[in-house]
Design an enzyme around this catalytic site. Structure first.
Site, PDB file in Angstrom:
ATOM      1  N   ILE A  67       0.256  -0.884  -0.312  1.00  0.00           N
ATOM      2  CA  ILE A  67      -0.033  -0.132   0.173  1.00  0.00           C
ATOM      3  C   ILE A  67       1.085   1.461  -0.128  1.00  0.00           C
ATOM      4  N   THR A  68       1.922   1.294   0.348  1.00  0.00           N
ATOM      5  CA  THR A  68       2.977   1.925   0.529  1.00  0.00           C
ATOM      6  C   THR A  68       3.481   2.705  -0.630  1.00  0.00           C
TER       7      THR A  68
ATOM      8  N   GLU B  86      12.322   7.265  -7.073  1.00  0.00           N
ATOM      9  CA  GLU B  86      13.496   8.006  -7.497  1.00  0.00           C
ATOM     10  C   GLU B  86      14.264   6.479  -8.488  1.00  0.00           C
ATOM     11  N   ASN B  87      14.407   5.382  -7.901  1.00  0.00           N
ATOM     12  CA  ASN B  87      15.175   4.996  -9.526  1.00  0.00           C
ATOM     13  C   ASN B  87      15.171   4.391 -10.279  1.00  0.00           C
ATOM     14  N   PHE B  88      14.190   4.257 -10.814  1.00  0.00           N
ATOM     15  CA  PHE B  88      13.311   3.787 -11.658  1.00  0.00           C
ATOM     16  C   PHE B  88      13.795   5.168 -13.014  1.00  0.00           C
TER      17      PHE B  88
ATOM     18  N   TYR C 130      14.375 -11.137 -11.519  1.00  0.00           N
ATOM     19  CA  TYR C 130      12.780  -9.990 -11.313  1.00  0.00           C
ATOM     20  C   TYR C 130      11.622 -11.323 -12.274  1.00  0.00           C
TER      21      TYR C 130
ATOM     22  N   GLU D  29       7.962  -8.174 -17.520  1.00  0.00           N
ATOM     23  CA  GLU D  29       9.748  -8.817 -17.618  1.00  0.00           C
ATOM     24  C   GLU D  29       8.913 -10.152 -17.847  1.00  0.00           C
TER      25      GLU D  29
ATOM     26  N   SER E 161       4.307  -8.608 -14.554  1.00  0.00           N
ATOM     27  CA  SER E 161       5.102  -7.899 -14.862  1.00  0.00           C
ATOM     28  C   SER E 161       4.802  -8.676 -16.489  1.00  0.00           C
TER      29      SER E 161
ATOM     30  N   ALA F 259       2.971  -6.074  -2.910  1.00  0.00           N
ATOM     31  CA  ALA F 259       4.357  -5.720  -1.786  1.00  0.00           C
ATOM     32  C   ALA F 259       4.664  -6.990  -3.415  1.00  0.00           C
TER      33      ALA F 259
ATOM     34  N   ARG G 104      10.343   1.211 -23.791  1.00  0.00           N
ATOM     35  CA  ARG G 104       9.740   0.104 -22.994  1.00  0.00           C
ATOM     36  C   ARG G 104       8.031   0.999 -23.551  1.00  0.00           C
TER      37      ARG G 104
ATOM     38  N   ARG H 207      22.836  -2.868 -17.867  1.00  0.00           N
ATOM     39  CA  ARG H 207      22.574  -4.111 -17.175  1.00  0.00           C
ATOM     40  C   ARG H 207      23.237  -5.487 -17.384  1.00  0.00           C
TER      41      ARG H 207
HETATM   42  P1  NAP Z   1       6.798  -0.062  -5.458  1.00  0.00           P
HETATM   43  O1  NAP Z   1       6.715   1.377  -5.447  1.00  0.00           O
HETATM   44  O2  NAP Z   1       8.226  -0.505  -5.010  1.00  0.00           O
HETATM   45  O3  NAP Z   1       5.931  -0.414  -3.960  1.00  0.00           O
HETATM   46  C1  NAP Z   1       6.648  -1.835  -3.550  1.00  0.00           C
HETATM   47  C2  NAP Z   1       5.489  -2.569  -2.864  1.00  0.00           C
HETATM   48  O4  NAP Z   1       5.805  -3.356  -1.668  1.00  0.00           O
HETATM   49  C3  NAP Z   1       6.259  -1.496  -1.672  1.00  0.00           C
HETATM   50  O5  NAP Z   1       4.951  -1.085  -0.642  1.00  0.00           O
HETATM   51  C4  NAP Z   1       6.871  -1.959  -0.602  1.00  0.00           C
HETATM   52  O6  NAP Z   1       7.007  -1.338   1.038  1.00  0.00           O
HETATM   53  C5  NAP Z   1       6.229  -3.792  -0.102  1.00  0.00           C
HETATM   54  N1  NAP Z   1       7.258  -4.106   0.070  1.00  0.00           N
HETATM   55  C6  NAP Z   1       8.084  -4.466  -0.176  1.00  0.00           C
HETATM   56  N2  NAP Z   1       8.702  -5.869   0.083  1.00  0.00           N
HETATM   57  C7  NAP Z   1       8.419  -6.079   1.051  1.00  0.00           C
HETATM   58  C8  NAP Z   1       7.458  -7.005   2.177  1.00  0.00           C
HETATM   59  N3  NAP Z   1       8.758  -8.174   2.848  1.00  0.00           N
HETATM   60  N4  NAP Z   1       6.571  -6.961   2.577  1.00  0.00           N
HETATM   61  C9  NAP Z   1       5.977  -5.957   3.068  1.00  0.00           C
HETATM   62  N5  NAP Z   1       5.812  -4.777   1.675  1.00  0.00           N
HETATM   63  C10 NAP Z   1       6.594  -5.060   0.690  1.00  0.00           C
HETATM   64  O7  NAP Z   1       6.036  -0.617  -6.645  1.00  0.00           O
HETATM   65  P2  NAP Z   1       5.064   0.038  -7.818  1.00  0.00           P
HETATM   66  O8  NAP Z   1       5.399  -0.004  -8.864  1.00  0.00           O
HETATM   67  O9  NAP Z   1       4.257  -0.097  -6.511  1.00  0.00           O
HETATM   68  O10 NAP Z   1       4.623  -1.596  -8.000  1.00  0.00           O
HETATM   69  C11 NAP Z   1       3.187  -2.438  -7.392  1.00  0.00           C
HETATM   70  C12 NAP Z   1       3.282  -4.073  -7.843  1.00  0.00           C
HETATM   71  O11 NAP Z   1       3.198  -4.428  -9.266  1.00  0.00           O
HETATM   72  C13 NAP Z   1       4.557  -4.831  -7.197  1.00  0.00           C
HETATM   73  O12 NAP Z   1       4.319  -6.232  -7.225  1.00  0.00           O
HETATM   74  C14 NAP Z   1       5.681  -4.540  -8.681  1.00  0.00           C
HETATM   75  O13 NAP Z   1       6.819  -5.836  -9.171  1.00  0.00           O
HETATM   76  C15 NAP Z   1       4.669  -4.687  -9.990  1.00  0.00           C
HETATM   77  N6  NAP Z   1       4.472  -4.412 -11.139  1.00  0.00           N
HETATM   78  C16 NAP Z   1       4.903  -3.135 -11.057  1.00  0.00           C
HETATM   79  C17 NAP Z   1       5.321  -1.934 -12.775  1.00  0.00           C
HETATM   80  C18 NAP Z   1       5.644  -0.137 -12.697  1.00  0.00           C
HETATM   81  O14 NAP Z   1       5.927  -0.347 -13.810  1.00  0.00           O
HETATM   82  N7  NAP Z   1       4.902   0.157 -11.850  1.00  0.00           N
HETATM   83  C19 NAP Z   1       4.524  -2.774 -13.741  1.00  0.00           C
HETATM   84  C20 NAP Z   1       4.604  -4.251 -13.931  1.00  0.00           C
HETATM   85  C21 NAP Z   1       4.173  -5.211 -12.194  1.00  0.00           C
HETATM   86  P3  NAP Z   1       7.940  -0.402   1.754  1.00  0.00           P
HETATM   87  O15 NAP Z   1       7.546   1.410   1.147  1.00  0.00           O
HETATM   88  O16 NAP Z   1       7.959  -0.349   2.477  1.00  0.00           O
HETATM   89  O17 NAP Z   1       9.016  -0.372   0.593  1.00  0.00           O
HETATM   90  O1  F7E Z   2      14.466   1.025 -16.973  1.00  0.00           O
HETATM   91  C1  F7E Z   2      17.147   1.704 -19.381  1.00  0.00           C
HETATM   92  C2  F7E Z   2      16.889   0.410 -18.062  1.00  0.00           C
HETATM   93  O2  F7E Z   2      14.236   0.886 -14.040  1.00  0.00           O
HETATM   94  C3  F7E Z   2      13.625   1.095 -18.149  1.00  0.00           C
HETATM   95  C4  F7E Z   2       9.391  -2.190 -12.854  1.00  0.00           C
HETATM   96  O3  F7E Z   2       8.806  -0.637 -12.140  1.00  0.00           O
HETATM   97  O4  F7E Z   2       8.517  -2.019 -15.526  1.00  0.00           O
HETATM   98  C5  F7E Z   2       9.747  -1.751 -14.754  1.00  0.00           C
HETATM   99  O5  F7E Z   2      11.488  -2.100 -14.655  1.00  0.00           O
HETATM  100  C6  F7E Z   2      14.903   1.329 -18.582  1.00  0.00           C
HETATM  101  C7  F7E Z   2      15.545   0.057 -18.858  1.00  0.00           C
HETATM  102  O6  F7E Z   2      12.145   0.033 -15.473  1.00  0.00           O
HETATM  103  C8  F7E Z   2      19.172   4.097 -16.169  1.00  0.00           C
HETATM  104  O7  F7E Z   2      18.212   0.274 -18.941  1.00  0.00           O
HETATM  105  C9  F7E Z   2      18.482   3.381 -18.981  1.00  0.00           C
HETATM  106  O8  F7E Z   2      16.656  -0.902 -19.484  1.00  0.00           O
HETATM  107  O9  F7E Z   2      12.644   2.256 -15.388  1.00  0.00           O
HETATM  108  P1  F7E Z   2      13.390   1.265 -14.953  1.00  0.00           P
HETATM  109  P2  F7E Z   2      12.127  -1.498 -15.616  1.00  0.00           P
HETATM  110  O10 F7E Z   2      13.122  -2.127 -15.506  1.00  0.00           O
HETATM  111  O11 F7E Z   2      11.266  -1.553 -17.087  1.00  0.00           O
HETATM  112  C10 F7E Z   2       8.867  -3.175 -15.366  1.00  0.00           C
HETATM  113  C11 F7E Z   2       7.314  -3.682 -16.171  1.00  0.00           C
HETATM  114  C12 F7E Z   2       8.313  -4.042 -14.005  1.00  0.00           C
HETATM  115  O12 F7E Z   2       7.980  -4.873 -13.318  1.00  0.00           O
HETATM  116  C13 F7E Z   2       8.808  -3.393 -12.873  1.00  0.00           C
HETATM  117  O13 F7E Z   2       8.977  -3.646 -11.463  1.00  0.00           O
HETATM  118  O14 F7E Z   2      16.042   2.465 -18.965  1.00  0.00           O
HETATM  119  N1  F7E Z   2      17.333   2.921 -18.324  1.00  0.00           N
HETATM  120  N2  F7E Z   2      19.529   4.603 -17.941  1.00  0.00           N
HETATM  121  C14 F7E Z   2      17.193   2.998 -16.696  1.00  0.00           C
HETATM  122  N3  F7E Z   2      17.432   2.091 -15.566  1.00  0.00           N
HETATM  123  C15 F7E Z   2      17.524   2.902 -14.309  1.00  0.00           C
HETATM  124  N4  F7E Z   2      16.979   2.787 -13.869  1.00  0.00           N
HETATM  125  N5  F7E Z   2      18.555   4.125 -14.573  1.00  0.00           N
HETATM  126  C16 F7E Z   2      19.218   4.326 -15.390  1.00  0.00           C
HETATM  127  O15 F7E Z   2      19.975   5.288 -14.562  1.00  0.00           O
END
Ligand code: NAP
Ligand code: F7E
Length: 331
Positions: free
Chosen positions: A9-10, A191-193, A154, A132, A130, A86, A222, A283
């Site tokens: 939720i956070t 911040e690190n996405f 992942y 991924e 995902s 989560a 993407r 990567r």
């Molecule tokens: P996020 O901002 O990184 O949030 C992850 C959440 O999981 C946070 O609330 C975190 O809590 C909680 N968490 C991590 N480890 C935990 C643990 N051991 N026990 C309880 N809680 C835990 O991710 P999001 O972007 O909202 O994504 C939500 C979900 O969708 C994730 O499963 C992600 O892999 C999936 N997803 C995301 C994307 C995307 O593009 N955003 C795409 C595809 C799938 P803290 O705040 O305490 O760290």
């Molecule tokens: O990277 C490239 C990096 O970390 C996107 C998660 O929500 O989406 C997310 O995963 C692209 C990649 O997201 C930097 O190599 C270049 O090709 O923002 P990202 P991700 O890896 O696509 C999927 C669907 C999920 O499920 C995941 O939870 O950007 N890239 N330069 C970089 N990426 C980062 N982080 N930092 C760089 O400096």
């Protein structure tokens, strides 16, 4: 009043989903873990609202790795719907912390399925899968039939969890849904996405607080949408008559370089003066051509993304500029 339980939720998605469910008249329960700081900035506006917190929003301490507590929270919240969001969500980091990523993303989802099966009232279950899982697919765009070929820990963990959700649905009749979500972003993104990193840097450079932006592979592409649209998809998927898997995506590919150009143009800056490559952000393996086909979600759920890629990056950059200029941004 329907009740929902959200793990994660956070996080980015958890916070938007909470807002949507509260607006839709739900009582929302969220799982939070103990952290050294109480800063839950994405939820702060709800948490500090006395008409919401403790009335129709409740937070429970637990951890995905603490099965006894998770079970207790599930029993006491007695949800109609569980949104399991989560997990360790950073792909690049999953190479460095592979074991815990697989435990939290793969095994923890299996445990959730086991636990909800035992509840007196078995809730509907959404799993945040995902793109991924597709890794290096043979076909594009990818849909619900595309085979899983993950290229990182992942993606492999999400593929395991996605298979388990299908198995529990088909074998035990659980109402369990995989939302196969492509990248979705927002001003609340970690911040690190890459999108947040770029938008934040463009704003900080404009404000004179940062000098350069170091990135990995800027040719990477993407399918990027807005998180607000994707949480609407999560909710819709649990309101449908049957449990299905859905791809949630925009169907459009853009590069990291496109993000750079829009963000810097929003700040009226010439990106080429500030952006450089750094090997540390490359990567070991990159997925290829991940672009989704959301036709099934559109047909069955009437779901379509409402925010364009350009609007998303402009919004994120403008909000970063407000933050860096000291303005209060809620959520
Ligand atoms: P996020 O901002 O990184 O949030 C992850 C959440 O999981 C946070 O609330 C975190 O809590 C909680 N968490 C991590 N480890 C935990 C643990 N051991 N026990 C309880 N809680 C835990 O991710 P999001 O972007 O909202 O994504 C939500 C979900 O969708 C994730 O499963 C992600 O892999 C999936 N997803 C995301 C994307 C995307 O593009 N955003 C795409 C595809 C799938 P803290 O705040 O305490 O760290
Ligand atoms: O990277 C490239 C990096 O970390 C996107 C998660 O929500 O989406 C997310 O995963 C692209 C990649 O997201 C930097 O190599 C270049 O090709 O923002 P990202 P991700 O890896 O696509 C999927 C669907 C999920 O499920 C995941 O939870 O950007 N890239 N330069 C970089 N990426 C980062 N982080 N930092 C760089 O400096």
């Amino acid at each position: 009043m329907p009740r929902a339980l959200i793990t994660g939720i956070t996080g980015q998605d958890g916070s938007y989903l909470t807002e949507l469910l509260l607006k839709n008249g739900y009582e929302v329960h969220g799982v939070v873990r103990r952290t050294s700081s109480l800063d839950r900035s994405r939820l702060h506006h709800l948490y500090s609202d006395e008409s919401v917190y403790g009335k129709n929003l409740f937070l429970h301490y637990a951890d995905l790795d603490d099965t006894t507590t998770m079970r207790r929270v599930l029993v006491s919240a007695a949800p109609d719907e569980v949104y399991h969001l989560a997990g360790q969500s950073h792909v690049g980091l999953s190479f460095e912390i592979a074991e815990s990523t697989c435990k939290m993303t793969g095994m923890a989802t299996l445990r959730m399925l086991e636990m909800i099966q035992d509840l007196e009232k078995v809730p509907r279950f959404f799993h945040a899968s995902s793109s991924e899982i597709f890794g290096k697919p043979d076909t594009l765009p990818q849909n619900e039939q595309t085979p899983f070929r993950p290229v990182n820990p992942y993606g492999a963990a999400k593929a395991f969890a996605t298979n388990m959700v299908s198995i529990y649905r088909n074998t035990f009749g659980l109402f369990a849904v995989n939302g196969i979500m492509f990248n979705h972003e927002s001003p609340r993104r970690g911040e690190n996405f890459v999108t947040r990193k770029i938008c934040r840097a463009a704003a900080a450079i404009k404000a004179g607080r940062q000098k350069e932006l170091l990135l990995g592979d800027t040719t990477a592409k993407r399918d990027w949408g807005h998180a607000r649209d994707y949480v609407r998809g999560m909710w819709l998927s649990l309101q449908h008559a049957t449990a299905e898997d859905y791809v949630f995506a925009t169907g459009k590919l853009n590069s990291v370089q496109d993000v750079v150009e829009i963000a810097f143009a929003t700040m009226e800056l010439d990106w080429s003066k500030y952006v450089a490559q750094d090997q540390r952000f490359m990567r070991p393996a990159e997925p290829q051509k991940l672009v989704g086909d959301p036709k099934k979600a559109s047909r069955l759920l009437n779901w379509t993304p409402e925010t364009s890629f350009r609007e998303l990056i402009e919004e994120m950059t403008q909000i970063e500029f407000k933050r860096v200029s000291g303005q209060v941004v809620s959520g």
